[in-house]
Design a protein around this motif. Structure first.
Motif, mmCIF file in Angstrom:
data_model
loop_
_atom_site.group_PDB
_atom_site.id
_atom_site.type_symbol
_atom_site.label_atom_id
_atom_site.label_comp_id
_atom_site.label_asym_id
_atom_site.label_seq_id
_atom_site.Cartn_x
_atom_site.Cartn_y
_atom_site.Cartn_z
ATOM 1 N N UNK A 270 38.103 27.835 9.639
ATOM 2 C CA UNK A 270 37.595 27.267 10.886
ATOM 3 C C UNK A 270 37.926 25.776 10.973
ATOM 4 N N UNK A 271 37.637 25.056 9.906
ATOM 5 C CA UNK A 271 37.932 23.618 9.900
ATOM 6 C C UNK A 271 39.433 23.350 9.975
ATOM 7 N N UNK A 272 40.217 24.158 9.252
ATOM 8 C CA UNK A 272 41.669 23.940 9.255
ATOM 9 C C UNK A 272 42.240 24.140 10.662
ATOM 10 N N UNK A 273 41.742 25.141 11.383
ATOM 11 C CA UNK A 273 42.240 25.359 12.750
ATOM 12 C C UNK A 273 41.775 24.253 13.695
ATOM 13 N N UNK A 274 40.600 23.702 13.435
ATOM 14 C CA UNK A 274 40.141 22.568 14.251
ATOM 15 C C UNK A 274 41.049 21.355 14.001
ATOM 16 N N UNK A 275 41.438 21.154 12.777
ATOM 17 C CA UNK A 275 42.384 20.060 12.466
ATOM 18 C C UNK A 275 43.741 20.359 13.105
ATOM 19 N N UNK A 276 44.206 21.599 12.967
ATOM 20 C CA UNK A 276 45.508 21.946 13.550
ATOM 21 C C UNK A 276 45.519 21.672 15.059
ATOM 22 N N UNK A 277 44.399 22.020 15.707
ATOM 23 C CA UNK A 277 44.296 21.829 17.156
ATOM 24 C C UNK A 277 44.638 20.395 17.544
#
Lengths: 334, 334
Positions: A270-277
């Motif tokens: 979840x956090x990694x995808x928020x960073x990717x965003x």
């Protein structure tokens, strides 16, 4: 920190044992050396062998990346410690198909010494030609003018992938080395640490951070970073990481990259995808084209908290290899 | 616990946004509902649609399992909370190809209500036939005689995979439901928790354990387990988990299983392979054949520490579907 282990002195042996038993169609441990793991398939004569390795504790790196499209063999060190020359040498002999072997490894003193020694022995003892590609993607670990002094971190995934795909295509050793070096030259990583891991044998945290602190540029073994400070929102962290990468490797409108947002161990997807965003927003605003994205745990530091962002600048040759299929126990691409 | 997030109230939206932007070749978010994600490919007319879903925080479940060989769509709830009927209904309409849609979801009150309501609406509003398969693999959550009361945890991976592969093969809705129910009937999971996760909005741990404690049978949202006690060595933990599974689903010599050793979030791959090693030893001693092994994070609880062991008993039909290829953003099989 609590761990699901038995004797802390046996964690690497038991991990390898479990790994080999879980994936017998993919990998086998050499009878000559229990720290040498090679692909279970019969690779074609004339294929350049791709050998990777380093300390344990970074899984899926390096052990998990053995298979078609990636490495043919891996030498497995103790936790956060380079493998000695022996398992490197034995794996080299096992994967050589008459066209030589490329070593891809990170820029650490132990690895430089041990892979270097194994390369000499392979040439002396077995007449195997060895090419060495040393990964230096960690922007935070040395200034721009001294890229050759930088450590290798998550960018090793891309360099291994490029070397593996080039060797599958039938490139010569010289050409696999050339394209792997190009991949390294065009790869930059910036990381952030939020919380430490602990070594099974000591149980001690690998570094110290205050409850609300983060550290920019922290190394994969807890090496000091370049700045400690209050934990920022994910968008600001991503801004900082991408800013530092682009300051080091400027990318213009229309240029093409692959992006890797890598978790260090205990940071959620979840956090990694928020960073990717946010990474995508920044690159999009600048007109930089994202050709392919990788989000997940690609190179960890046990259960460390935090992530890194890696950009590899793609030309047509690198694009082909980043897109190529792979089939490893811990990484599959179609 | 420190998290790489922005506004805690927006974590799910931002995760979905990042996910869709990272994998545009694989998935798209429906314009009708921002919590409905469907496969980007055009699926064939007459293919049974496979729809999954549940609360967020379990990534790669459920969002990560959309793609050929797995689900065609997913409805995404808030953290640890069922998605409401609306995103389920919209995804149903989007993936129906005239042959009906199967819902695969875990046995939780909210999911039962919301998937049930969406199924009724799909039939009423859009004349779409819906089959429901409720996953109940968690041995610890209810006694053997009341399997239908058990919670669904990591075994949902296998049930989804079987449903996805059967639908790819062209099975009718009735047959996809039949084989998915068979997969659920023959799947058992036992888990152990070592450390809690914390919800982004509260920052509070999801449960409490002493420094050297573990909990057997803990649920994926911190639901109480069946036994708390001192943390045991990995081999003894594996012994306990496999013992409880085999007591519930006896397996004789020569019978065939697939094994999943699943990490709950912050547990390293090293530990998971050490656990797998012992699981393999036990099954091997009993003459139970391991057909295929899966080791890694398949269904997490944010950054919870611990793991689960899942066994699915395989006949020829299930073997074919467990072996079938898949191509999802967070799970690829060749």
């Amino acid at each position: 920190m609590k761990k699901l282990i038995n004797n802390p002195n046996h964690v690497v042996e038991e991990m390898i044992d479990g790994y080999a038993k879980a994936h017998p169609q993919h990998v086998r441990v050499l009878s000559e050396n229990s720290r040498s793991i090679v692909t279970a398939r019969e690779t074609a004569d004339g294929k350049v062998g791709v050998l990777i390795g380093g300390g344990s504790g970074h899984e899926p790196a390096f052990m998990g990346y053995v298979g078609p499209g990636m490495a043919d063999g891996v030498a497995v060190g103790n936790i956060f410690a380079s493998p000695p020359p022996d398992p490197i040498l034995e794996a080299t002999k096992a994967i050589d198909k008459g066209a030589g072997v490329i070593y891809v490894y990170g820029n650490y003193a132990g690895d430089l010494m041990n892979f270097g020694m194994a390369a000499e022995l392979a040439e002396l003892e077995a007449d195997i030609q060895v090419g060495k590609v040393i990964v230096t993607d960690d922007v935070a670990s040395a200034p721009k003018e001294e890229k050759e002094k930088r450590r290798g971190i998550a960018g090793e995934f891309f360099v291994t992938k490029v070397a593996g795909a080039a060797s599958e295509k039938g490139y010569s050793l010289e050409d696999v080395v050339r394209v792997a070096n190009k991949a390294n030259d065009q790869t930059r990583t910036m990381g952030v640490g939020l919380s430490p891991c602990s070594l099974p044998q000591t149980g001690k945290p690998s570094f110290e951070l205050e409850e609300n602190e983060m550290e920019i540029g922290l190394g994969h073994h807890g090496e000091p970073g370049i700045e400690k400070g209050d934990l920022q929102p994910a968008d600001q962290v991503a801004d900082r990481l991408v800013h530092d990468i682009l300051a080091d490797m400027p990318l213009g409108e229309g240029e093409k990259v692959a992006v890797l947002v890598n978790g260090l161990g205990s940071t959620t997807k979840m956090e990694l995808y928020i960073v990717f965003r946010r990474v995508e927003q920044i690159l999009n605003e600048k007109g930089i084209q994202i050709h392919r994205s990788f989000v997940g745990d690609y190179s960890t530091s046990l259960e460390m908290g935090g992530c890194s962002v890696t950009l590899i600048k793609l030309d047509d040759e690198l694009t082909e290899f980043v897109d190529a299929p792979a089939d490893c126990p811990m990484y599959v691409q179609r």
